[in-house]
Write an enzyme that holds these catalytic residues in place. Structure first.
Site, PDB file in Angstrom:
ATOM      1  CD  GLU A  49      -3.036  -0.369   0.004  1.00 31.84           C
ATOM      2  OE1 GLU A  49      -3.013  -0.010  -1.198  1.00 31.84           O
ATOM      3  OE2 GLU A  49      -3.636  -1.370   0.408  1.00 31.84           O
ATOM      4  CG  HIS A  50      -0.298   4.906   0.495  1.00 33.06           C
ATOM      5  ND1 HIS A  50      -0.690   6.063  -0.146  1.00 33.06           N
ATOM      6  CD2 HIS A  50      -1.367   4.500   1.212  1.00 33.06           C
ATOM      7  CE1 HIS A  50      -1.951   6.339   0.181  1.00 33.06           C
ATOM      8  NE2 HIS A  50      -2.392   5.397   1.004  1.00 33.06           N
ATOM      9  CB  SER A  77     -24.991   6.676 -14.006  1.00 36.49           C
ATOM     10  OG  SER A  77     -24.779   5.919 -12.841  1.00 36.49           O
ATOM     11  CG  LEU A 107     -13.603  -1.837  -2.511  1.00 37.20           C
ATOM     12  CD1 LEU A 107     -14.952  -2.511  -2.269  1.00 37.20           C
ATOM     13  CD2 LEU A 107     -12.468  -2.795  -2.143  1.00 37.20           C
ATOM     14  CB  SER A 108     -10.270   0.845  -7.905  1.00 39.38           C
ATOM     15  OG  SER A 108      -9.090   1.041  -7.217  1.00 39.38           O
ATOM     16  CB  SER A 109     -15.994   3.076  -7.834  1.00 42.38           C
ATOM     17  OG  SER A 109     -15.656   4.293  -7.204  1.00 42.38           O
ATOM     18  CG  ASP A 114      -6.198   2.184  -7.629  1.00 43.41           C
ATOM     19  OD1 ASP A 114      -5.551   1.345  -6.991  1.00 43.41           O
ATOM     20  OD2 ASP A 114      -6.587   3.266  -7.143  1.00 43.41           O
TER      21      ASP A 114
HETATM   22  C1  GLA Z   1      -5.063   4.803  -4.239  1.00 41.72           C
HETATM   23  C2  GLA Z   1      -4.264   5.150  -5.493  1.00 41.72           C
HETATM   24  C3  GLA Z   1      -3.270   4.039  -5.840  1.00 41.72           C
HETATM   25  C4  GLA Z   1      -2.425   3.650  -4.634  1.00 41.72           C
HETATM   26  C5  GLA Z   1      -3.302   3.421  -3.416  1.00 41.72           C
HETATM   27  C6  GLA Z   1      -2.499   3.180  -2.159  1.00 41.72           C
HETATM   28  O1  GLA Z   1      -5.880   3.701  -4.484  1.00 41.72           O
HETATM   29  O2  GLA Z   1      -5.128   5.361  -6.582  1.00 41.72           O
HETATM   30  O3  GLA Z   1      -2.459   4.452  -6.923  1.00 41.72           O
HETATM   31  O4  GLA Z   1      -1.436   4.609  -4.379  1.00 41.72           O
HETATM   32  O5  GLA Z   1      -4.189   4.507  -3.173  1.00 41.72           O
HETATM   33  O6  GLA Z   1      -1.772   2.011  -2.258  1.00 41.72           O
END
Ligand code: GLA
Length: 395
Positions: A44-45, A78, A136-138, A183
């Site tokens: 992470e990060h 949407s 969760l990257s929507s 993501d």
């Molecule tokens: C967000 C960012 C990613 C990543 C994470 C942390 O999801 O979009 O690029 O840096 O935080 O891991």
């Protein structure tokens, strides 16, 4: 492509998105597309620090139906924004407006145009089951699916990694989040039954099997969210990059974990930078070890690394929150749980637990009950297997 390879939840969603398309007066779709959300197992990060990250695509999807128009107008609807029609012309120089979800689509169109593609006007309908603000990257899923459906609509192709980078740029320029590549790469490149090992030093990637029938990934959405674009993310990213410059390295990946405490004695680093560097360097090492442990199916060793990642994100990187700390600590203390940590950018969102599948039911009820008692909020908990990535096909 046939839709038979899609999860059953998706088949139903695709019918619904076709219905929404028709009800919106758009007629019959020409192309359908789906993109999954993602969860990060560990790492992470560190995607913006030259690290290795280990995400999987999850069984939550953005579903899109699209049809070309004869003029240059784009019209978007949407199910998540009932009654609203986002409208603009592809001929304009597009710019983000407020917090509209249409900004992500504008960002992708701008990227495709810059890459030399002629983007026509179109109508599109969207139904998403990826929770917004759940970590969760929507947004990456929305970018990726629009990239793929537009390319399919015009009969063009693009290298998957290039498309991920195009979507990352859309996020930077049109959502104001200076994210790494994880993501967008995850939602595009992931394969079913596998974790994605993305090495952010050179963006090379491999797939690692995660298909043990006894072990699963449980996602626990805290249902609290703090915007990543409010600055906390950018402050940390900038802090890491400034620290790397002071330490004379290209990325924090170059610092040996065994030397980290010595390196941190550098007087030019601020206290915040010391904590960021310690997190990044140790997290990079933990991710490499987790890959090894999972390869040996040593889930308890992998779980300990997940737990240590949470502590580092909480105490050094400071991107956790009381809700995620509570969930992680509670899960970690339960039988059948190898490990649990916050996942994604943080400041709210979700936790991930590596859990024996026969413990999922009891763990879910326990967390629901205790979390509600503590915070008065109903968490959203679901198990996922690693899913395949974004795809699009002609109707
Ligand atoms: C967000 C960012 C990613 C990543 C994470 C942390 O999801 O979009 O690029 O840096 O935080 O891991």
């Amino acid at each position: 492509m046939s839709t038979e390879t899609l999860p059953s939840q998706n088949q139903a969603m695709l019918e619904e998105v076709g219905d929404l398309f028709a009800e919106s007066g758009f007629g019959l779709p020409e192309v359908f597309g789906v993109a999954p959300g993602r969860v990060n197992v560990i790492g992470e990060h560190i995607d913006y620090n030259g690290g290795l990250v280990l995400p999987a695509a999850i069984d939550r999807w953005v579903n899109v139906a699209i049809r070309r128009r004869d003029d240059h107008l784009v019209r978007l609807v949407s199910a998540q924004a009932p009654g609203e029609v986002v409208e603009f012309s592809v001929n304009e120089d597009l710019a983000p407006e407020g917090k509209s979800w249409g900004n992500y689509v504008k960002g992708v169109i701008t990227g495709l145009k810059a890459a030399g593609f002629e983007v026509p006007g179109f109508e599109a309908a969207v139904i998403s089951t990826v929770p917004v603000g759940g970590g969760l990257s929507s947004s990456a899923a929305l970018e990726a699916v629009f990239g793929k459906v537009i390319l399919t609509l015009i009969g063009a192709e693009m290298d998957s990694l290039e498309l991920a980078k195009l979507c990352q740029k859309a996020e930077h320029d049109f959502a104001g989040v200076p994210c790494g590549l994880m993501d967008q790469a995850a939602v595009i490149l992931c394969e079913e039954g596998k974790l994605l090992m993305l090495d952010c030093v050179d963006d090379s990637f491999q797939h690692a099997p995660f298909d043990d029938p006894d072990w699963g990934l449980l996602i626990i959405n805290s249902c609290v969210s703090h915007e990543l674009s409010d600055g906390g993310y950018a402050v940390r990213r900038d802090g890491c990059h400034a620290a790397a410059r002071i330490l004379g390295v290209g990325t924090l990946r170059e610092i040996e974990p065994a030397n980290v405490e010595e390196v941190l004695e550098n007087a030019k680093l601020t206290e915040d930078m010391r904590r960021y560097v310690r997190h990044a360097v140790t997290e990079i090492a933990r991710t490499q070890e987790t890959v090894e442990a999972l390869g040996l199916r040593d889930y308890y060793r992998a779980g300990k690394l997940l737990n240590a990642s949470h502590v580092s994100l909480r105490d050094d990187y400071r991107v956790s929150c009381p809700e995620l700390d509570f969930i992680s600590e509670l899960a970690q203390s339960q039988e059948g749980v190898a490990g649990c940590r916050m996942t994604g950018g943080g400041f709210g969102g979700s936790a991930i637990a590596l859990v024996r599948r026969d413990s999922v039911g009891s763990l879910t009820s326990l967390i629901e009950q205790r979390y509600r008692a503590e915070f008065g909020i109903d968490p959203k908990i679901f198990e996922t297997r690693p899913m395949g990535g974004t795809r699009a096909w002609k109707a």
